[in-house]
Scaffold this motif. Structure first.
Motif, PDB file in Angstrom:
ATOM      1  N   ARG A   7      -0.056 -18.500  -9.443  1.00 54.06           N
ATOM      2  CA  ARG A   7       0.544 -19.430  -8.475  1.00 54.06           C
ATOM      3  C   ARG A   7       0.628 -18.773  -7.100  1.00 54.06           C
ATOM      4  N   ALA A   8       0.946 -17.482  -7.078  1.00 62.11           N
ATOM      5  CA  ALA A   8       1.038 -16.776  -5.797  1.00 62.11           C
ATOM      6  C   ALA A   8      -0.325 -16.719  -5.112  1.00 62.11           C
ATOM      7  N   LEU A   9      -1.389 -16.605  -5.878  1.00 60.31           N
ATOM      8  CA  LEU A   9      -2.729 -16.519  -5.300  1.00 60.31           C
ATOM      9  C   LEU A   9      -3.286 -17.877  -4.882  1.00 60.31           C
ATOM     10  N   ALA A  10      -2.651 -18.946  -5.307  1.00 59.94           N
ATOM     11  CA  ALA A  10      -3.178 -20.280  -5.045  1.00 59.94           C
ATOM     12  C   ALA A  10      -3.091 -20.684  -3.574  1.00 59.94           C
ATOM     13  N   HIS A  11      -2.295 -19.989  -2.789  1.00 57.42           N
ATOM     14  CA  HIS A  11      -2.160 -20.328  -1.373  1.00 57.42           C
ATOM     15  C   HIS A  11      -3.167 -19.512  -0.561  1.00 57.42           C
ATOM     16  N   PRO A  12      -3.965 -20.161   0.288  1.00 59.28           N
ATOM     17  CA  PRO A  12      -5.016 -19.439   1.017  1.00 59.28           C
ATOM     18  C   PRO A  12      -4.488 -18.328   1.928  1.00 59.28           C
ATOM     19  N   LEU A  13      -3.319 -18.495   2.507  1.00 58.02           N
ATOM     20  CA  LEU A  13      -2.780 -17.452   3.372  1.00 58.02           C
ATOM     21  C   LEU A  13      -2.475 -16.191   2.567  1.00 58.02           C
ATOM     22  N   ARG A  14      -2.089 -16.347   1.342  1.00 56.71           N
ATOM     23  CA  ARG A  14      -1.747 -15.176   0.526  1.00 56.71           C
ATOM     24  C   ARG A  14      -2.979 -14.336   0.209  1.00 56.71           C
ATOM     25  N   LEU A  15      -4.113 -14.979  -0.021  1.00 55.16           N
ATOM     26  CA  LEU A  15      -5.347 -14.220  -0.227  1.00 55.16           C
ATOM     27  C   LEU A  15      -5.708 -13.445   1.039  1.00 55.16           C
ATOM     28  N   ARG A  16      -5.518 -14.062   2.187  1.00 54.67           N
ATOM     29  CA  ARG A  16      -5.795 -13.387   3.462  1.00 54.67           C
ATOM     30  C   ARG A  16      -4.860 -12.200   3.651  1.00 54.67           C
ATOM     31  N   LEU A  17      -3.598 -12.364   3.277  1.00 53.93           N
ATOM     32  CA  LEU A  17      -2.638 -11.264   3.393  1.00 53.93           C
ATOM     33  C   LEU A  17      -3.015 -10.100   2.492  1.00 53.93           C
ATOM     34  N   LEU A  18      -3.433 -10.389   1.268  1.00 52.56           N
ATOM     35  CA  LEU A  18      -3.832  -9.312   0.366  1.00 52.56           C
ATOM     36  C   LEU A  18      -5.000  -8.530   0.957  1.00 52.56           C
ATOM     37  N   SER A  19      -5.967  -9.244   1.522  1.00 50.60           N
ATOM     38  CA  SER A  19      -7.108  -8.561   2.149  1.00 50.60           C
ATOM     39  C   SER A  19      -6.645  -7.726   3.333  1.00 50.60           C
ATOM     40  N   LEU A  20      -5.824  -8.302   4.180  1.00 46.80           N
ATOM     41  CA  LEU A  20      -5.356  -7.621   5.386  1.00 46.80           C
ATOM     42  C   LEU A  20      -4.576  -6.354   5.050  1.00 46.80           C
ATOM     43  N   LEU A  21      -3.803  -6.402   3.988  1.00 46.91           N
ATOM     44  CA  LEU A  21      -2.911  -5.293   3.638  1.00 46.91           C
ATOM     45  C   LEU A  21      -3.528  -4.322   2.651  1.00 46.91           C
ATOM     46  N   THR A  22      -4.835  -4.389   2.484  1.00 43.03           N
ATOM     47  CA  THR A  22      -5.520  -3.443   1.621  1.00 43.03           C
ATOM     48  C   THR A  22      -5.635  -2.104   2.338  1.00 43.03           C
ATOM     49  N   ASN A  23      -5.104  -1.075   1.728  1.00 44.94           N
ATOM     50  CA  ASN A  23      -5.204   0.291   2.218  1.00 44.94           C
ATOM     51  C   ASN A  23      -4.449   0.524   3.524  1.00 44.94           C
ATOM     52  N   GLN A  24      -3.527  -0.366   3.871  1.00 40.92           N
ATOM     53  CA  GLN A  24      -2.714  -0.198   5.081  1.00 40.92           C
ATOM     54  C   GLN A  24      -1.445  -1.022   4.951  1.00 40.92           C
ATOM     55  N   ALA A  25      -0.394  -0.542   5.557  1.00 39.32           N
ATOM     56  CA  ALA A  25       0.883  -1.250   5.514  1.00 39.32           C
ATOM     57  C   ALA A  25       1.117  -1.977   6.834  1.00 39.32           C
ATOM     58  N   MET A  26       1.679  -3.171   6.731  1.00 39.74           N
ATOM     59  CA  MET A  26       2.032  -3.955   7.906  1.00 39.74           C
ATOM     60  C   MET A  26       3.317  -4.711   7.636  1.00 39.74           C
ATOM     61  N   SER A  27       4.012  -4.991   8.724  1.00 40.37           N
ATOM     62  CA  SER A  27       5.206  -5.833   8.652  1.00 40.37           C
ATOM     63  C   SER A  27       4.767  -7.291   8.786  1.00 40.37           C
ATOM     64  N   ALA A  28       5.705  -8.190   8.580  1.00 36.09           N
ATOM     65  CA  ALA A  28       5.413  -9.618   8.750  1.00 36.09           C
ATOM     66  C   ALA A  28       4.983  -9.909  10.179  1.00 36.09           C
ATOM     67  N   ALA A  29       5.625  -9.282  11.138  1.00 37.09           N
ATOM     68  CA  ALA A  29       5.277  -9.519  12.549  1.00 37.09           C
ATOM     69  C   ALA A  29       3.863  -9.040  12.852  1.00 37.09           C
ATOM     70  N   GLU A  30       3.505  -7.854  12.348  1.00 42.10           N
ATOM     71  CA  GLU A  30       2.159  -7.321  12.585  1.00 42.10           C
ATOM     72  C   GLU A  30       1.104  -8.204  11.930  1.00 42.10           C
ATOM     73  N   ALA A  31       1.349  -8.595  10.693  1.00 38.82           N
ATOM     74  CA  ALA A  31       0.390  -9.444   9.974  1.00 38.82           C
ATOM     75  C   ALA A  31       0.282 -10.811  10.637  1.00 38.82           C
ATOM     76  N   ALA A  32       1.398 -11.358  11.077  1.00 37.14           N
ATOM     77  CA  ALA A  32       1.387 -12.673  11.729  1.00 37.14           C
ATOM     78  C   ALA A  32       0.542 -12.644  12.997  1.00 37.14           C
TER      79      ALA A  32
END
Length: 175
Positions: A7-32
């Motif tokens: 269910r968590a993966l069903a939202h397209p933004l969540r897949l983008r977040l997983l890709s973005l946060l691969t091998n690096q840490a970011m806050s919500a503000a940075e990711a946004a």
């Protein structure tokens, strides 16, 4: 009913977040900022991904009198996502297909790439080798992931889905 991870993966933004946060840490503000989304929206989705174990909370940093949580995606966490039914596998495939459509719209035409699609029969040993190599490919890319816009890097997309299919009933099988 689909698992919480699915269910968590069903939202397209969540897949983008997983890709973005691969091998690096970011806050919500940075990711946004990187994704062109609101901080509140990204924060909500980060919390959902963290709650199902797909993101690790790696640090909390002081920001203007508050604390910002920084998350990172461990690609190995995907091994915990278990689709138990055909419907759950189709739900995951639909989410991946939608993300692939989004990425393809941003493809650099003429740039080097690779694609393979097949429905075929192979020896089980070859199948196991293919699965191992796909896992190695995924880890190679995830381990090499750098922050967006890092000088000297190229933005890429990679989606690899391998699965064994049901054996159709034929007259020979019944004999």
């Amino acid at each position: 009913m689909p698992t919480e991870e699915l269910r968590a993966l069903a939202h397209p933004l969540r897949l983008r977040l997983l890709s973005l946060l691969t091998n690096q840490a970011m806050s919500a503000a940075e990711a946004a900022r990187e994704l062109g989304e609101t901080q509140a929206n990204v924060s909500y989705h980060l919390r959902r991904l963290h709650a199902v174990g797909l993101l690790d909370l790696v640090e909390e940093v002081e920001v203007r009198g508050g604390k910002a949580k920084r998350y990172r995606h461990d690609p190995e966490s995907g091994n915990r996502v278990s689709a138990r039914t055909t419907e759950e596998h189709q739900l995951l495939a639909a989410a991946l297909a939608e993300e692939l459509r989004r990425r393809t719209a941003q493809r650099l035409v003429g740039a080097r790439g690779a694609m393979s699609d097949a429905e075929l029969w192979v020896d089980p040993q070859v199948w196991n080798q293919a699965i191992d190599k796909a896992g190695e490919l995924g880890m190679l890319l995830h381990d090499a992931a750098q922050r967006p816009h890092t000088p000297g890097t190229v933005r890429v997309a990679a989606t690899v889905v391998l699965f064994e299919m049901e054996r159709p009933q034929t007259q020979k099988d019944e004999a």
